[in-house]
Structure formats: structure tokens, C-alpha cells
Design an enzyme around this catalytic site. Sequence first.
Site, PDB file in Angstrom:
ATOM      1  CE  LYS A   1      75.373 -50.483 -66.801  1.00  0.00           C
ATOM      2  NZ  LYS A   1      75.454 -49.167 -67.436  1.00  0.00           N
TER       3      LYS A   1
ATOM      4  CB  ALA B   1      73.940 -42.099 -67.847  1.00  0.00           C
ATOM      5  CB  SER B   2      75.528 -46.161 -65.661  1.00  0.00           C
ATOM      6  OG  SER B   2      76.218 -46.463 -66.849  1.00  0.00           O
ATOM      7  CB  VAL B   3      71.371 -43.726 -62.481  1.00  0.00           C
ATOM      8  CG1 VAL B   3      70.213 -43.818 -61.492  1.00  0.00           C
ATOM      9  CG2 VAL B   3      72.594 -43.096 -61.791  1.00  0.00           C
TER      10      VAL B   3
END
Length: 830
Positions: free
Chosen positions: A84, A80-82
Amino acid sequence: MRTSHLFTFCALLLSSGAFSQQPSKIARIDSVLRWMSEREMFNGTVLVAEKGKVLYKKAFGIADPKTRAPLTTASAFNLASVSKQFYAMMTMMLHEGGKLQYDDPVQKYLPIFPYPGVTIRHLMNQTSGLPEYFDIAAANLNLLDTLTNASMLDLLAYKRPPLLFTPGERWEYCNTNYTTLASVIEKVSGMTADKFFQQRIAGPLKMTNSYVYHLKMKTWPASRVIGFQYEGGQPVLNDLMAFDGIVGDGNVYSSVEDLLKWDRALYTEKLVKKSTLKEAFTSGRLSNGKSTGYGFGWFVDDRGTRVEHTGSWVGFYTQIIRYTDKDQTLIWLSNSSRATARQYVRDIWEGKPIQLPQTELITNINLVAGNGLPAQKTSVRIMNDRIRDIGKLTPYPNEKVTDGKGAVLAPGFIDSHSHHDRGLKDEPKFLAAVSQGITTIVIGQDGDSDPVDSLKGSMKKIPVSVNVATYTGHATLRQQIMKQRLYRAARRAEVDSMKALLEKEMDKGSLGLATGLEYEAAFFSNTDEVIALAKVAAAKGGRYISHIRSEDIHLEEAVTEIINIGREAKLPVQISHLKIALHSKWGTAPNVLNQLEKARAQGVDITADVYPYAMWMSTPRVLFPKKDFDNEQSAVFATQELFDPSKSVMLYFSANRSYEGKTVSEIATLNHETPPKALMRLIRDADEKKGSAGIAGHSMAEEDIVSFLQWPHTNICSDGAPDGHPRGHGAFTRVLGPYVRDQKIMPLETAIFKMTGLTAEHLGLRDRGLITPGNFADLVLFDPATVKDNATITDPMALSTGILKVWVNGQAVYENQKATGNFPGRFVGR
């Protein structure tokens, strides 16, 4: 009904804080994760390391809900946003290679990008002002589409949604920043993001179970973990969806083992120089120089000694924390749509106390969920203050279990018109309410209210067992602004002052405006005054409820007035305790309902609440609609048309306590006078001695009560207080017993809907009134065969029977015909 109160020794230690005395944080983390895994609160992998040495590494649960294959520490989760931080690293690599500059405009690389002021640095620091892409994309995808970076870029170019703020003006987390960044990476590098990631990061670092995967790819590696969620105690797919052809904000997959390799590389120059990497861990700056707390794909603490990121998408919740001053790493990956354990692991590692969630399983019940649908045999699990799950559930190890023995479990009843708040200070157990299954009371009725701040302060000082919501009273506003000048319409300046007060109360959580137009403090107001105030409530998303101007001789006009208020102010309006109190109009409920239905057909959202009694309770002054209290002719009319003096009882009369409990006819006999003169005497004596007077007036027809109860747009209320009229102790059980079970005026499921889901809808309340996962656990367990009201005029405080157990916000407040002594009630704001 049997309740088990067993807990494991470990659970008791953890929940009480005693376990925090254990010397080993790792042992505590393992114990908590095992405990939570047994209770379906954690399914995933965790790794803790210090100076590159693994202190703890373990997998719990399954990798795929279909195959039930077990997780391993090599299993690759959607980060998920990790993700980025990896796209930020790719950008830094291109920057270090001279392929791009951080302060270049995005348009330099993506000409169709429609925002010339947005730079690559803005994207990386989350300061661009771009709107989230989810709503933009959702409105433009059909059922066969899969969103990609290219199609998202085309949408931005075509739709040109406005920026939320000038780039660099403020920080706001936005996934569109990183999907756009991925498009830049692909354009500058000349290769797809998945190939760039594999060639420049995963390959060199030997991250063998790390890759970019999205739905446009035909196959995926065997290590890919599938997201799911628990429904009815069973794992159900909750994995990638139509947005997941896009990358940048997510869709990097990795394992805890590979993420440790990533962590170790960040202490070296294997990927980029330390001087380049430093900026990733340096907080960005706004145009005014203020720090944002976010670097390039990392949240950065004030000292720069902890960098971290979390992620959440479909069934995946993730976290990586790097304590750079101590060279410690904490990695947490989950695929079961539940993030509860994430904070616990972190808190334990940082030496903070934890309180484990507590569950209770309610089994062997007929669930009537509050939506009007048929009952179902099932089980319900509570976790803390919320409903966790519904289905064929089995107890967790040593879980608290309540055996419903086939009784009905319904949402806690919501009393949309209540005066039980008279017990806020004196009777915080609210026995009158909870003993009939009420879990939320709505006060501020008939135009009289306390300020929201005062109510919250009172509940904080003296906790109570029920939830409390409030309207703001019209008469109260008038009294604050007009003082004693109430017997006229308000002037414009006075209305403006009232509007300002109402607006403040709405901002503090008031449900809306409540009027008591039949009472003298508001009777002399005009409709324009009420509409002006109702418009304030409407502007704040609130509602209007009214004890209308007349329930007897001018009923039709009063109903027309509330309809006009709803039409002009454009807000939902509700008639309080709908009734026909004029003897010569008994049996005309269909005419009233036709008037209401016609208004609804014209777009006015008008509803009503109703209580199941032929007696009302009020001051005897309401029996003089013209307010001519010394007019014997009006008193005669009252005894003939407005109430039956032989059945109407003085519940309290401070001027002469000997009258209390006697009918008006009995009082007339005592004084050798007619009932009309006795009525005039009661009002005169109360005025002269400035006393209080309350009468239970018998003045309604049973057929009208049934008609109003059956109207699809009426919900049930009590209009009750802790003492006085029996409705205070028995309104809801009276509906369930005599009206539903015995007279069969409607199905049980419909009656419960009118006490719960429909009421919540009429009040604009969220998360209450329905038994569904995620809603607050306000519940009532009752026996439909024995439920019954027992309160009468002579014994108004007799408790109902058949109410077996009541929960408020997950805590039992009533059981075995008595209050439990728990006080979990909360203020419920709009």
C-alpha cells in the site's frame, strides 16, 4: 509411553529470559530465527539496518515448495499490505505533478464509482467507509474468473453496497480503499500500475528485484517467491488465488535488499519532495479532528518517530518498520503462512522480553480425531496451547516427545452436564474429571448456576486443571427475582427482570439457559415463562438445556414441552441425561426417540445427553412427582414404579449420618418399617433438621440406556460430581470399556465423536472437540484394550484405568494415574 524432556541450552535461555542479558540484539535475532527455522516456524528473510548500514541480513528456508530452491536476500516476496505504501507514493507523485488533488472526489476520475462523498484522501487515510471487497467479489466470481481492478470497480458500480459509515466519520482499515486508489492511478497516469511502479519507483531506485505481479500476467521474474504452508510436516502450495488479478492492496513484490533502497530513498527527494512526503507520515484526521494513527499507506505512532506496516496474504507475512528518530530499519518477509517470528524480531530489537513457543510431538498413535471417521496411524504436534500439525512428523532438534506406543489419541472429552464444579475451590486438580479423560466441564445445570463474573473470578484466584463453561440457571434467576415466592408461575414484571439478568449473563459468555423443571424451585413455572427466557438466549446465539419436568410418569408431556420451547423460541434445545425412570415404561426408548426424530424432521434442533448408568442421583424428593411428601400412597407408588429401594443407596444424609451408604430397604429394616414409610421418613427428617439428602436411585433399564447411547443425536455426559455417584469418576471410561469394547454397542470412533466433536456442536463451542490444526490442544491418550471405570457405589472415587495422559490447552494435567499439578484450565465462553 516414553517422554523426552530435552531442550537445547539456547532454547532454555531464550524461553527463560536469561538470553535477554546478552549484549547483542543482532545475535539474539539470529539465534531466534535459526531456532524457529529448525522448527518450521520461520521461512523467509530478515534485514536490520542503521543509518543505511546493514547490521543483519539473512535468508532461511525455501523459495518454492515444489523446487525447494533456497531463499536468498534478493528473493522477491509478495509484500501483501506493505504494498500500500507504494500505491500511496504513486498517488503522491501524481499529486505533486498537479494531476490530482487529495480532496478531489473519486468520481472525478472514476465516473462509475458510486459514492460521491468519497475523496482520494479518504482512500489513502482509510476513512472512506467502503466495505471490504472480498465478500462482494467472492459472491460474483465463477471458478474460471480472476478478479481485476476493472471488474471490481464494475461490481461496486453494479452492486452499490452501502457505505459502512459517512466518509471521514471514523477510521477502518479496508483493502477496497487501495484497490480503488490503484484504479485512480491507472486512469490519471494513463498507464498500468505495474508500468508506473517500474518507471517511477523501481527503475530510478535500482530496485532490481521489485515489481508488480498479478495473475493476469503470463510470466513472472525468476526472483518471485512462492507462498506455501506446512501440512503434515510437508510444504504445500498456498499462493495466489482468484482475487489476485487485482492490485493496490497488494501484489507488489520486493526483496529485503530492495526494500532497504526504498527506505533510504524516503530520507531524500529522489521520488517526491520532502514537503510532499511529510504528509505520508502524518496521521490522518477524522471529521471531528481526532487522529487516526494512519497516514498515506503507513501506520504512524503518536510522536511520528516510528512508521510501519505489516502485510498478510495467502502464505505471505511481511513487515517494515522505520524508526525515523534513530534512522533504523527492520524488514521481515516470510512465505510459509506463519507469522510467529515477526513479533519476536521486533520485540528483540525494541528491547522487550520474549517467550519462545514450546512444542511437543506425540508419536506412534492411533488418532481418533473426534469427527467419527476411522482412526489413522499418525503423529500430532502441539505448539503452546494449540494443535500445530498432524501427519508423518519427525522430531525437531531436542523436542519434547511423547511416544504413544500405539494407544488412541482423542480430543479431550467434553462433559456437557457436569457438577464437578463443586471442586473449583477444594479440588482444583479435578482428578475425578481428568482421570477419565474429561478436559472441559459444562456447569450451571439443572437450573442452578453461579454468575459468570463469580466463576471467572474464582478461576483467576484459584487456577484449575480443566476448562469450564456454564449455562445460566433458570431457578437461580427465579430465586434472585422472586426470592421465596417460588411455588407459583412468575408474573410478567418478574419475567422481564429475569430476562434482563439473563441477557447480561449471555453477554458475559453464558452458553444459554438451563432449567431443572422437575425440581421445586422451577417446577411451578409455566412453559410461557421458560419460552420468554429461552428467546433471550436465542437472540444472543445461545442454547437451552433442560432437566425436563418429568422423567417418569409424565415423560411424554415433558418431552413435548421441551420440543415446543425449541419451536417457539427458535433455538437448539437439549434434554439433560435422557432416561426412562418409570418401571412400567421400561423398554419404550424407541417411542421416545421417535418423538424426538419427528420434532427434528419438523425443524426443531433437539438433542440429548446421556450417562451410562441405571442409577440416577438426586434428592429423594423427586420421587414424589406430585410433591405430596406425606402421602403414603405416593410413597408406595414410588417404591413400585420409580426406584428399587433394595438397590438405591443414600449417598449423604446430614440428618442421620448412619443412613449413608445404606439402601432404603436397609434403612426401613433398621426402623422396623416398610420401604415406603422409610422413604417418607427420609424426607421428613431432612426437612425437620433442614439437612441435605442425596440418593442414588436405581430405576432404569439397560436396554433403554443402550438405545439412548446409540441415538445419533445423543452425546455422552457424566452428570457427576467429585464424590457420591460413581459416574463422577467413571462415566466416560464406562462407555469406552464395558459398552464399546465389551458389548460393542457402537464403534470406538462413534463413541469418541459423542464425547467430543458432537458435544462441542451441541454446545456451540468452537476450537475444541476435534483434533485439527489450529484447535486447542485438549487431548486424551488411552489404551482401548484396558480402559475401564472402577468407581462403584461402595468405592465411588476409584480412578479409572487405561487413561495414559491428558492435556488441557497443551499442558499435561494427568499422567501415570495422578495429576501433574498443572492448572491450564480456562473459562470457555459462548
